[in-house]
Design a protein around this motif. Structure first.
Motif, mmCIF file in Angstrom:
data_model
loop_
_atom_site.group_PDB
_atom_site.id
_atom_site.type_symbol
_atom_site.label_atom_id
_atom_site.label_comp_id
_atom_site.label_asym_id
_atom_site.label_seq_id
_atom_site.Cartn_x
_atom_site.Cartn_y
_atom_site.Cartn_z
ATOM 1 N N TRP A 28 0.831 -1.219 0.044
ATOM 2 C CA TRP A 28 0.213 0.065 0.029
ATOM 3 C C TRP A 28 0.916 1.211 -0.126
ATOM 4 O O TRP A 28 2.010 1.348 0.688
ATOM 5 C CB TRP A 28 -0.806 -0.007 1.286
ATOM 6 C CG TRP A 28 -1.897 1.036 1.123
ATOM 7 C CD1 TRP A 28 -1.798 2.335 1.584
ATOM 8 C CD2 TRP A 28 -3.216 0.980 0.996
ATOM 9 N NE1 TRP A 28 -2.950 3.024 1.668
ATOM 10 C CE2 TRP A 28 -4.008 2.258 1.204
ATOM 11 C CE3 TRP A 28 -4.020 -0.111 0.624
ATOM 12 C CZ2 TRP A 28 -5.098 2.300 0.772
ATOM 13 C CZ3 TRP A 28 -5.481 0.020 0.192
ATOM 14 C CH2 TRP A 28 -5.991 1.382 0.485
ATOM 15 N N ALA A 29 0.490 2.556 -0.914
ATOM 16 C CA ALA A 29 1.306 3.478 -0.724
ATOM 17 C C ALA A 29 0.394 4.923 -0.878
ATOM 18 O O ALA A 29 -0.631 4.583 -1.357
ATOM 19 C CB ALA A 29 2.358 3.442 -2.152
ATOM 20 N N LEU B 295 4.403 8.242 -4.778
ATOM 21 C CA LEU B 295 3.977 8.057 -6.368
ATOM 22 C C LEU B 295 5.391 8.119 -7.347
ATOM 23 O O LEU B 295 5.666 7.213 -8.124
ATOM 24 C CB LEU B 295 2.821 8.373 -6.941
ATOM 25 C CG LEU B 295 2.311 8.070 -8.238
ATOM 26 C CD1 LEU B 295 2.259 6.713 -8.656
ATOM 27 C CD2 LEU B 295 1.021 8.867 -8.710
ATOM 28 N N PRO B 296 5.859 9.340 -7.184
ATOM 29 C CA PRO B 296 7.211 9.270 -7.960
ATOM 30 C C PRO B 296 8.154 8.416 -7.870
ATOM 31 O O PRO B 296 8.746 7.927 -9.050
ATOM 32 C CB PRO B 296 7.406 10.791 -7.686
ATOM 33 C CG PRO B 296 6.166 11.645 -7.013
ATOM 34 C CD PRO B 296 5.625 10.595 -6.578
ATOM 35 N N LEU C 6 7.872 5.317 -6.940
ATOM 36 C CA LEU C 6 7.585 4.202 -7.388
ATOM 37 C C LEU C 6 7.498 4.162 -8.826
ATOM 38 O O LEU C 6 7.965 3.053 -9.432
ATOM 39 C CB LEU C 6 5.910 3.884 -6.844
ATOM 40 C CG LEU C 6 5.710 3.475 -5.642
ATOM 41 C CD1 LEU C 6 4.165 3.645 -5.137
ATOM 42 C CD2 LEU C 6 6.459 2.226 -5.103
ATOM 43 N N LEU C 7 7.122 5.181 -9.613
ATOM 44 C CA LEU C 7 7.444 5.313 -10.917
ATOM 45 C C LEU C 7 8.547 4.980 -11.427
ATOM 46 O O LEU C 7 8.766 4.510 -12.668
ATOM 47 C CB LEU C 7 6.708 6.564 -11.569
ATOM 48 C CG LEU C 7 5.093 6.647 -11.236
ATOM 49 C CD1 LEU C 7 4.795 8.054 -11.713
ATOM 50 C CD2 LEU C 7 4.193 5.708 -12.376
ATOM 51 N N ARG C 8 9.648 5.512 -10.860
ATOM 52 C CA ARG C 8 11.143 5.296 -11.335
ATOM 53 C C ARG C 8 11.487 4.230 -10.820
ATOM 54 O O ARG C 8 13.075 3.772 -10.856
ATOM 55 C CB ARG C 8 11.890 6.591 -10.817
ATOM 56 C CG ARG C 8 11.994 6.996 -9.350
ATOM 57 C CD ARG C 8 12.848 7.914 -9.327
ATOM 58 N NE ARG C 8 12.538 9.282 -9.918
ATOM 59 C CZ ARG C 8 11.938 10.365 -9.199
ATOM 60 N NH1 ARG C 8 11.314 10.191 -7.893
ATOM 61 N NH2 ARG C 8 11.483 11.303 -9.960
ATOM 62 N N SER C 9 10.660 3.114 -9.814
ATOM 63 C CA SER C 9 11.526 2.117 -9.269
ATOM 64 C C SER C 9 11.771 0.722 -9.983
ATOM 65 O O SER C 9 12.306 -0.186 -9.657
ATOM 66 C CB SER C 9 10.797 1.977 -8.070
ATOM 67 O OG SER C 9 9.516 1.503 -8.065
ATOM 68 N N ALA C 10 11.010 0.859 -11.076
ATOM 69 C CA ALA C 10 11.304 -0.392 -11.997
ATOM 70 C C ALA C 10 11.312 -0.067 -13.272
ATOM 71 O O ALA C 10 10.914 0.911 -13.717
ATOM 72 C CB ALA C 10 9.960 -1.389 -11.926
ATOM 73 N N PRO C 11 12.073 -0.874 -14.294
ATOM 74 C CA PRO C 11 12.006 -0.891 -15.895
ATOM 75 C C PRO C 11 10.862 -0.729 -16.415
ATOM 76 O O PRO C 11 10.556 0.320 -17.175
ATOM 77 C CB PRO C 11 13.077 -2.004 -16.139
ATOM 78 C CG PRO C 11 12.909 -2.969 -15.097
ATOM 79 C CD PRO C 11 12.427 -2.372 -13.775
ATOM 80 N N ILE C 12 9.681 -1.539 -16.058
ATOM 81 C CA ILE C 12 8.568 -1.469 -16.729
ATOM 82 C C ILE C 12 7.323 -1.503 -15.706
ATOM 83 O O ILE C 12 7.312 -2.342 -14.862
ATOM 84 C CB ILE C 12 8.317 -2.678 -17.534
ATOM 85 C CG1 ILE C 12 9.382 -2.803 -18.650
ATOM 86 C CG2 ILE C 12 6.742 -2.916 -18.123
ATOM 87 C CD1 ILE C 12 9.310 -4.022 -19.601
ATOM 88 N N VAL C 13 6.508 -0.401 -15.763
ATOM 89 C CA VAL C 13 5.605 -0.035 -14.695
ATOM 90 C C VAL C 13 4.254 -0.078 -15.372
ATOM 91 O O VAL C 13 4.204 0.488 -16.436
ATOM 92 C CB VAL C 13 5.954 1.183 -13.989
ATOM 93 C CG1 VAL C 13 4.814 1.637 -13.077
ATOM 94 C CG2 VAL C 13 7.159 1.136 -13.381
ATOM 95 N N CYS D 226 4.546 12.101 -15.380
ATOM 96 C CA CYS D 226 5.254 11.845 -16.668
ATOM 97 C C CYS D 226 5.428 12.932 -17.435
ATOM 98 O O CYS D 226 5.976 12.919 -18.371
ATOM 99 C CB CYS D 226 4.633 10.800 -17.250
ATOM 100 S SG CYS D 226 4.778 9.179 -16.435
ATOM 101 N N GLY D 227 4.789 14.223 -17.052
ATOM 102 C CA GLY D 227 4.954 15.344 -18.031
ATOM 103 C C GLY D 227 4.392 15.317 -19.302
ATOM 104 O O GLY D 227 4.925 15.820 -20.478
ATOM 105 N N VAL D 228 3.280 14.478 -19.558
ATOM 106 C CA VAL D 228 2.486 14.180 -20.734
ATOM 107 C C VAL D 228 1.787 15.594 -21.077
ATOM 108 O O VAL D 228 1.029 16.235 -20.237
ATOM 109 C CB VAL D 228 1.595 13.079 -20.621
ATOM 110 C CG1 VAL D 228 0.793 12.850 -21.883
ATOM 111 C CG2 VAL D 228 2.546 11.912 -20.319
#
Length: 421
Positions: A381-382, A387-388, A390-397, A413-415
């Motif tokens: 749980w987070a 969140l930021p 977590l998003l950079r913690s794995a190669p594919i998310v 992600c700056g979309v």
């Protein structure tokens, strides 16, 4: 501009402006107070909007897939040369991107002036003692006012919650497109699929020319048929056969079905306008132009590849996992989930239990969703603050869940969502 001089507001100032205008009555509501169905009509009258005779309008309702339907319908209508006003509910990453003309958000100064204008009209109404107007109603009224002032020739309008109970149900629609319906918001829409379907299709009223709908459960389809017969409206069922001409133009799976549905409904609007049908070239061009992130979209974030999907059902979750595997050759190393109880939480738990890689539930701040209690999620749980990292913690998310969650991930992600086609 009204009350702002020549200064374009910073993000924090824009948040404050939205809070004191679009969210004012909703934020000040009393405990247990609900929305006042009459208030949207009163606001529209104060703005000089003719709700019964707006520009030809396609309404879009459903439990899931509304946004994709809206995007593709808008794109095809614009491709045929019409000036198209679109209301999304909610926006992709912000409130500003709820309102679009020909796929583009309003210039910031126009958006600021519009919020002030609508709020000024709202303040002329009696105090909201009987109930408030919610943000979705405020933005719908703002969109209708802006689209009328800027000469939009066709409108595509997404409902907030429901159909008959939603403020969209007060608008005279040319047609209604109905995406997938499942159990959701039962405290507002009713405890059964039949009750929910009845509310959603209820946005179509006498004078509506057609209702198009995806294949539904028999329970829902029976309700849709009865309502169509009662108001004398043409019924169009969009199934695999109807979708087949669009194969290869849009994504596979349910997202592709919603995209095809949007274009089918748009072509029916063209017929009601007495305009030529879209050519195959226009259909292909419109499909190719749509850039609607958050629907199996792929993004890069600090060395991680992040797939974002706004699915909230078990089928959608399984489809997203299969999509990531097709795209990358493997399942995601990390899956981030954010779904409330009123969506298919049980389905998400069932799929998550089959995954051997890491799965984390992310509970957002500042959203009013009924998340499960911590002990109801069988894994990590987070909070939003995590969140930021977590998003950079794995190669594919894979980040999957509500539109609010997708919007948060897309922001990180700056979309760019200023234009969707």
């Amino acid at each position: 501009m009204t009350g702002h001089g020549d200064i374009v507001p910073a993000a924090a100032d824009l948040d404050a402006l939205e809070s004191r205008t679009a969210f004012r009555e909703w934020s000040a509501r009393s405990p247990g107070q609900g929305a006042d169905a009459r208030r949207f009509g009163m606001l529209a009258a104060a703005l000089g909007i003719d709700l019964e005779h707006p520009a030809p309008a396609l309404g879009v309702v459903g439990s899931k897939g509304k946004g994709t339907t809206v995007a593709y319908a808008s794109a095809l209508l614009a491709e045929t040369g019409l000036r198209v006003g679109t209301v999304f509910s909610p926006g992709l990453v912000s409130n500003r991107d709820r309102l679009r003309v020909d796929g583009a958000v309003l210039p910031l100064d126009e958006y600021v002036e519009l919020l002030d204008r609508v709020d000024a009209a709202l303040r002329t109404l009696p105090a909201p003692d009987a109930g408030y107007i919610g943000p979705s109603g405020f933005f719908l009224a703002a969109g209708l006012a802006h689209f009328s002032a800027t000469g939009c020739e066709a409108l595509v309008l997404e409902a907030g919650i429901g159909g008959r109970r939603d403020d969209l149900g007060r608008v005279g629609l040319t047609g209604l497109a109905m995406a997938e319906v499942f159990l959701e918001h039962t405290e507002l829409l009713g405890p059964t699929i039949a009750a929910i379907a009845a509310d959603k299709v209820g946005a179509a009223r006498p004078g509506t020319r057609f209702v198009s709908h995806l294949a539904q459960s028999e329970e829902a389809e029976s309700v849709i048929r009865r309502h169509a017969e009662a108001i004398g409206v043409e019924l169009m069922r969009v199934d695999d056969a109807a979708r087949s001409p669009y194969a290869g133009l849009v994504a596979e799976g349910l997202g592709g079905m919603n995209a095809a549905h949007g274009m089918i409904a748009a072509r029916r609007v063209l017929a009601e306008l007495g305009r030529p049908d879209a050519t195959p070239e226009q259909v292909r061009a419109a499909a190719a132009r749509v850039r609607y992130p958050g629907r199996l979209s792929r993004h890069e974030f600090d060395g991680s590849t992040v797939f974002v999907d706004s699915a909230v059902s078990r089928d959608g979750f399984e489809n997203a996992l299969a999509h990531v595997e097709r795209e990358t050759g493997s399942l995601p190393a990390l899956t981030l989930v954010s779904v409330p109880r009123e969506k298919d939480l049980d389905g998400f738990r069932a799929v998550a239990s089959t995954l051997t890689a890491r799965v984390v539930f992310v509970a957002l701040d500042r959203v009013h969703l009924h998340y499960p209690d911590r002990h109801e999620w069988p894994g990590e749980w987070a909070t939003e603050a995590e969140l930021p990292a977590l998003l950079r913690s794995a190669p594919i998310v894979l980040a999957i869940g509500t539109a609010s969650f997708s919007a948060e991930v897309l922001r990180h992600c700056g979309v760019d969502t200023d234009r969707i086609f």
